[in-house]
Design an enzyme around this catalytic site. Structure first.
Site, PDB file in Angstrom:
ATOM      1  N   CYS A  41       1.377  -0.814   0.029  1.00 20.20           N
ATOM      2  CA  CYS A  41      -0.256   0.389  -0.068  1.00 20.20           C
ATOM      3  C   CYS A  41       0.785   1.463  -0.011  1.00 20.20           C
ATOM      4  O   CYS A  41       0.398   1.816  -0.709  1.00 20.20           O
ATOM      5  CB  CYS A  41      -0.830   0.111   1.170  1.00 20.20           C
ATOM      6  SG  CYS A  41      -1.724   1.421   1.394  1.00 20.20           S
ATOM      7  N   CYS A  46      -1.439   2.216  -3.230  1.00 22.48           N
ATOM      8  CA  CYS A  46      -2.344   2.578  -3.105  1.00 22.48           C
ATOM      9  C   CYS A  46      -1.324   4.270  -3.318  1.00 22.48           C
ATOM     10  O   CYS A  46      -2.444   5.164  -3.760  1.00 22.48           O
ATOM     11  CB  CYS A  46      -3.116   2.782  -1.432  1.00 22.48           C
ATOM     12  SG  CYS A  46      -3.357   0.883  -1.692  1.00 22.48           S
ATOM     13  N   LYS A  49       0.026   5.589  -6.402  1.00 20.60           N
ATOM     14  CA  LYS A  49      -0.905   5.555  -7.020  1.00 20.60           C
ATOM     15  C   LYS A  49      -1.968   6.415  -6.572  1.00 20.60           C
ATOM     16  O   LYS A  49      -2.639   7.385  -7.702  1.00 20.60           O
ATOM     17  CB  LYS A  49      -2.035   4.255  -6.671  1.00 20.60           C
ATOM     18  CG  LYS A  49      -2.824   3.667  -7.567  1.00 20.60           C
ATOM     19  CD  LYS A  49      -4.101   4.260  -7.369  1.00 20.60           C
ATOM     20  CE  LYS A  49      -5.087   4.218  -6.593  1.00 20.60           C
ATOM     21  NZ  LYS A  49      -5.608   3.162  -6.590  1.00 20.60           N
ATOM     22  N   TYR A 175      -8.727  -3.013 -11.070  1.00 20.08           N
ATOM     23  CA  TYR A 175      -8.272  -2.038 -10.689  1.00 20.08           C
ATOM     24  C   TYR A 175      -7.852  -1.521 -11.395  1.00 20.08           C
ATOM     25  O   TYR A 175      -7.468  -0.326 -11.591  1.00 20.08           O
ATOM     26  CB  TYR A 175      -8.799  -2.765  -9.029  1.00 20.08           C
ATOM     27  CG  TYR A 175      -9.653  -2.598  -8.417  1.00 20.08           C
ATOM     28  CD1 TYR A 175     -10.367  -1.341  -7.191  1.00 20.08           C
ATOM     29  CD2 TYR A 175      -9.763  -3.462  -8.038  1.00 20.08           C
ATOM     30  CE1 TYR A 175     -10.777  -1.850  -6.555  1.00 20.08           C
ATOM     31  CE2 TYR A 175     -10.955  -3.853  -7.130  1.00 20.08           C
ATOM     32  CZ  TYR A 175     -11.113  -2.917  -6.263  1.00 20.08           C
ATOM     33  OH  TYR A 175     -12.716  -3.071  -5.700  1.00 20.08           O
ATOM     34  N   GLU A 179      -7.144   2.067 -13.642  1.00 19.34           N
ATOM     35  CA  GLU A 179      -6.344   2.996 -12.722  1.00 19.34           C
ATOM     36  C   GLU A 179      -5.358   3.368 -13.368  1.00 19.34           C
ATOM     37  O   GLU A 179      -4.911   5.061 -13.474  1.00 19.34           O
ATOM     38  CB  GLU A 179      -6.477   2.855 -11.452  1.00 19.34           C
ATOM     39  CG  GLU A 179      -7.333   2.338 -10.376  1.00 19.34           C
ATOM     40  CD  GLU A 179      -7.811   2.331  -8.983  1.00 19.34           C
ATOM     41  OE1 GLU A 179      -5.824   2.073  -8.630  1.00 19.34           O
ATOM     42  OE2 GLU A 179      -7.571   2.576  -8.305  1.00 19.34           O
ATOM     43  N   HIS A 435     -27.645  21.654  -2.437  1.00 19.24           N
ATOM     44  CA  HIS A 435     -28.217  21.532  -4.105  1.00 19.24           C
ATOM     45  C   HIS A 435     -26.952  22.314  -4.287  1.00 19.24           C
ATOM     46  O   HIS A 435     -26.926  23.603  -3.688  1.00 19.24           O
ATOM     47  CB  HIS A 435     -29.609  21.586  -4.627  1.00 19.24           C
ATOM     48  CG  HIS A 435     -29.972  21.992  -5.373  1.00 19.24           C
ATOM     49  ND1 HIS A 435     -29.614  20.947  -6.706  1.00 19.24           N
ATOM     50  CD2 HIS A 435     -30.213  23.537  -5.971  1.00 19.24           C
ATOM     51  CE1 HIS A 435     -30.501  22.191  -8.101  1.00 19.24           C
ATOM     52  NE2 HIS A 435     -29.954  23.603  -7.392  1.00 19.24           N
ATOM     53  N   GLU A 440     -26.419  14.973  -3.973  1.00 16.17           N
ATOM     54  CA  GLU A 440     -28.408  14.837  -3.759  1.00 16.17           C
ATOM     55  C   GLU A 440     -28.756  13.949  -4.521  1.00 16.17           C
ATOM     56  O   GLU A 440     -30.195  13.933  -4.725  1.00 16.17           O
ATOM     57  CB  GLU A 440     -28.811  16.536  -4.507  1.00 16.17           C
ATOM     58  CG  GLU A 440     -28.440  16.533  -6.315  1.00 16.17           C
ATOM     59  CD  GLU A 440     -29.092  18.382  -5.751  1.00 16.17           C
ATOM     60  OE1 GLU A 440     -30.197  18.694  -5.551  1.00 16.17           O
ATOM     61  OE2 GLU A 440     -28.512  18.994  -6.907  1.00 16.17           O
TER      62      GLU A 440
HETATM   63  P1  NAP Z   1      -8.002  -7.149 -10.472  1.00 20.05           P
HETATM   64  O1  NAP Z   1      -9.283  -6.312  -9.572  1.00 20.05           O
HETATM   65  O2  NAP Z   1      -8.680  -8.785  -9.463  1.00 20.05           O
HETATM   66  O3  NAP Z   1      -7.942  -6.972 -11.999  1.00 20.05           O
HETATM   67  C1  NAP Z   1      -7.306  -8.444 -12.538  1.00 20.05           C
HETATM   68  C2  NAP Z   1      -7.558  -8.457 -14.391  1.00 20.05           C
HETATM   69  O4  NAP Z   1      -6.888  -9.148 -14.941  1.00 20.05           O
HETATM   70  C3  NAP Z   1      -9.050  -8.869 -14.538  1.00 20.05           C
HETATM   71  O5  NAP Z   1      -9.807  -7.853 -15.713  1.00 20.05           O
HETATM   72  C4  NAP Z   1      -8.946  -9.696 -14.922  1.00 20.05           C
HETATM   73  O6  NAP Z   1     -10.020 -10.369 -15.677  1.00 20.05           O
HETATM   74  C5  NAP Z   1      -7.417  -9.955 -15.529  1.00 20.05           C
HETATM   75  N1  NAP Z   1      -6.528 -11.751 -15.122  1.00 20.05           N
HETATM   76  C6  NAP Z   1      -6.286 -12.264 -14.872  1.00 20.05           C
HETATM   77  N2  NAP Z   1      -5.885 -13.156 -14.638  1.00 20.05           N
HETATM   78  C7  NAP Z   1      -5.939 -12.897 -16.574  1.00 20.05           C
HETATM   79  C8  NAP Z   1      -4.990 -13.810 -17.570  1.00 20.05           C
HETATM   80  N3  NAP Z   1      -4.074 -14.754 -17.045  1.00 20.05           N
HETATM   81  N4  NAP Z   1      -5.130 -13.202 -18.581  1.00 20.05           N
HETATM   82  C9  NAP Z   1      -5.810 -12.079 -18.486  1.00 20.05           C
HETATM   83  N5  NAP Z   1      -6.278 -10.870 -18.324  1.00 20.05           N
HETATM   84  C10 NAP Z   1      -6.504 -11.596 -17.217  1.00 20.05           C
HETATM   85  O7  NAP Z   1      -6.844  -6.949  -9.789  1.00 20.05           O
HETATM   86  P2  NAP Z   1      -5.285  -5.863 -10.221  1.00 20.05           P
HETATM   87  O8  NAP Z   1      -6.299  -5.113 -10.937  1.00 20.05           O
HETATM   88  O9  NAP Z   1      -4.262  -6.975 -10.534  1.00 20.05           O
HETATM   89  O10 NAP Z   1      -5.517  -5.271  -8.571  1.00 20.05           O
HETATM   90  C11 NAP Z   1      -4.618  -6.263  -7.597  1.00 20.05           C
HETATM   91  C12 NAP Z   1      -5.575  -6.125  -5.910  1.00 20.05           C
HETATM   92  O11 NAP Z   1      -5.423  -4.983  -5.544  1.00 20.05           O
HETATM   93  C13 NAP Z   1      -7.215  -6.189  -6.792  1.00 20.05           C
HETATM   94  O12 NAP Z   1      -8.629  -7.689  -5.857  1.00 20.05           O
HETATM   95  C14 NAP Z   1      -7.528  -4.874  -5.650  1.00 20.05           C
HETATM   96  O13 NAP Z   1      -8.740  -5.410  -4.256  1.00 20.05           O
HETATM   97  C15 NAP Z   1      -6.999  -4.536  -4.602  1.00 20.05           C
HETATM   98  N6  NAP Z   1      -6.729  -2.883  -5.720  1.00 20.05           N
HETATM   99  C16 NAP Z   1      -7.251  -1.917  -4.807  1.00 20.05           C
HETATM  100  C17 NAP Z   1      -7.496  -0.638  -5.268  1.00 20.05           C
HETATM  101  C18 NAP Z   1      -8.595   0.077  -5.019  1.00 20.05           C
HETATM  102  O14 NAP Z   1      -9.020  -0.060  -3.338  1.00 20.05           O
HETATM  103  N7  NAP Z   1      -8.545   1.153  -5.579  1.00 20.05           N
HETATM  104  C19 NAP Z   1      -6.877   0.026  -6.465  1.00 20.05           C
HETATM  105  C20 NAP Z   1      -5.854  -1.188  -6.728  1.00 20.05           C
HETATM  106  C21 NAP Z   1      -5.420  -2.681  -6.493  1.00 20.05           C
HETATM  107  P3  NAP Z   1     -11.235 -10.682 -15.354  1.00 20.05           P
HETATM  108  O15 NAP Z   1     -11.908  -9.926 -14.594  1.00 20.05           O
HETATM  109  O16 NAP Z   1     -12.266 -11.248 -16.333  1.00 20.05           O
HETATM  110  O17 NAP Z   1     -11.303 -12.071 -14.130  1.00 20.05           O
END
Ligand code: NAP
Length: 446
Positions: A41, A46, A49, A175, A179, A435, A440
């Protein structure tokens, strides 16, 4: 020296929070962290980012300022100057952690921890003993065995960039993909995003669609249902195999954002065989107990709602239970709010419409507001916001709130309290609107 009560393996947000809470209850604690305090994080997630998101938001504001009539010429970020600012902020967080750990009497050991047996941990040569051991080792970006995979960068590498690449292909629609695609685009890169299914597949479908439309309107190439089989070099850049490319290819950089995997294999599982799921997450019950008595796990290594505040809350509750005399303390995992820092941001708490219909059938009512926020209506490229309330039962209890549009990130927290308290649609209706705001709309839906 007093014997240890608690050994925490991993100094990320969850491990730190649990260690500090345990010390506050009087426990003697050792915290093992071989890398920078704060884990993903603070160092590779976080915090850096969000810093980049603020810079990207500022770029959007500058654009809007021009459209409103301000005489602003250059809107280009001096990336390395901003990086110094970002790093300074991170170091201040780490300093604050060091101070709090010292004041709490927690011994910080800059070593990797390996379970030797329940209650015994090897800290790279020094063996520690305590009745309670917490595994809070987090996760890391997923790698795939695809041709040319190593030519792309991972989210960790994004934070090492010293300037904005001219063009980037982002693979992954979760995510991180969404982002970082938004940040790179706002700061000057031409960006294409490739997702194997939809954007944010676990979010409400309409929000994922609204986000895809908005990203496209902004100039990001969004390619859905596009599986990338590999990567190769072409004309001094990179191209994705088997994919029809947009104008941006070949790309200067490719960013893999395809999920994360748990750091569970390196903690001595050969000695203490904790139960893992198929992806390697340490399995826990609702009290963060693992399959081995006296060994607990929290945070991303467990794969349960991989969000910093979840790890922190679970870690604190665990320490309240183990050392604070609160025998049933545990985190309630239902109704955890989350926000995606896209441009604009989006967020949700509770059930999506599809989940609600699956669980409650015809007993579900959905209220929607789709509107152009005033700030956007005054610009050259007005964009629509979308809000949804998912309700169920005779009393129309609000079981899902879904927000897409400027300000969603800051709006959601208060509405998450309302959902947690069991608010009904009539409670929303009975609340007088503020407003003119976007928020709202949430109390004006018919
Ligand atoms: P994620 O949100 O789980 O997204 C992973 C993405 O990769 C999805 O689009 C998934 O497709 C795709 N994917 C998975 N395996 C793949 C493969 N073998 N080939 C091609 N595409 C594949 O994971 P992330 O973006 O890495 O983030 C990781 C975790 O960090 C998240 O679960 C989240 O909780 C946390 N995070 C939170 C924030 C926030 O709170 N703002 C920001 C960043 C990260 P499908 O959808 O089709 O499965």
């Amino acid at each position: 020296m007093r014997a240890l009560d608690y050994i925490v393996i991993g100094g990320g947000s969850g491990g730190l929070a649990s260690a500090l809470r345990a010390a506050r209850h009087g426990a003697r604690v050792a915290l093992l962290e071989p890398n920078a305090l704060g884990g993903t994080c603070v160092n590779l997630g976080c915090v850096p980012k969000k810093a980049m998101w603020y810079a990207a938001q500022t770029a959007h504001e500058l654009q809007r300022a021009r459209e409103y009539g301000f005489d602003i010429r250059s809107g280009v970020l001096d990336w390395s100057r901003f990086l110094a600012r970002r790093q300074d902020y991170i170091e201040r967080i780490q300093d604050s952690y060091r101070t709090r750990l010292k004041e709490s009497g927690i011994e910080v050991i800059p070593a990797r921890g390996q379970l030797v047996e329940p209650g015994r941990v090897d800290a790279q040569g020094r063996v520690l003993e305590a009745p309670h051991v917490l595994v809070a080792t987090g996760g890391r970006p997923r790698r795939l065995t695809l041709p040319g995979f190593e030519k792309g960068m991972l989210s960790d590498d994004f934070f090492d960039l010293r300037s904005c690449p001219r063009s980037v292909a982002v693979v992954g629609g979760g995510y991180i993909g969404v982002e970082l695609a938004g940040v790179l685009h706002a700061l000057g890169a031409r960006v294409d995003l490739y997702a194997r299914s939809t954007l944010l597949s676990h979010y409400d479908e309409e929000l994922g669609q609204a986000l895809a439309d908005s990203m496209r309107a902004d100039g990001i190439g969004v390619h859905l249902h596009a599986l990338v089989p590999g990567l190769r070099e072409l004309d001094g850049g990179l191209v994705l195999d088997g994919i029809e490319h947009s104008m941006a290819a070949p790309y200067e950089r490719v960013l893999w954002a395809i999920g994360r995997v748990p750091n569970s294999r390196c903690i001595g599982l050969e000695n203490v065989p904790l139960s893992l799921d198929a992806e390697g997450h340490v399995q826990t019950d609702d009290w963060q107990n693992t399959s081995v008595r006296g060994v607990y796990a929290i945070g991303d290594v467990t794969g349960r709602d991989e969000l910093t505040p979840v790890a922190i809350a679970a870690g604190r509750k665990l320490s309240d239970r183990l050392f604070g005399g609160q025998d049933d303390a545990h985190l309630e995992y239902a109704n955890i709010p989350s926000v995606v820092f896209a441009h604009p941001p989006l967020g949700m708490v509770g059930l999506t419409e599809a989940q609600a219909r699956q669980r409650h059938g015809d007993n579900v009512r959905v209220y929607r507001a789709c509107f152009t926020p005033m700030q956007s209506a005054l610009s050259d490229h007005p964009q629509r916001s979308l809000m949804k309330l998912v309700c169920s039962g005779k009393d129309d209890r609000v079981i899902g709130v879904h927000l897409f549009g400027p300000g969603s990130d800051e709006m959601l927290q208060g509405f998450a309290v309302a959902v947690k308290m069991g608010a009904r649609k009539s409670d929303f209706d009975a609340t007088v609107a503020i407003h003119p705001t976007s928020a709202e709309e949430l109390v004006l839906m018919q």
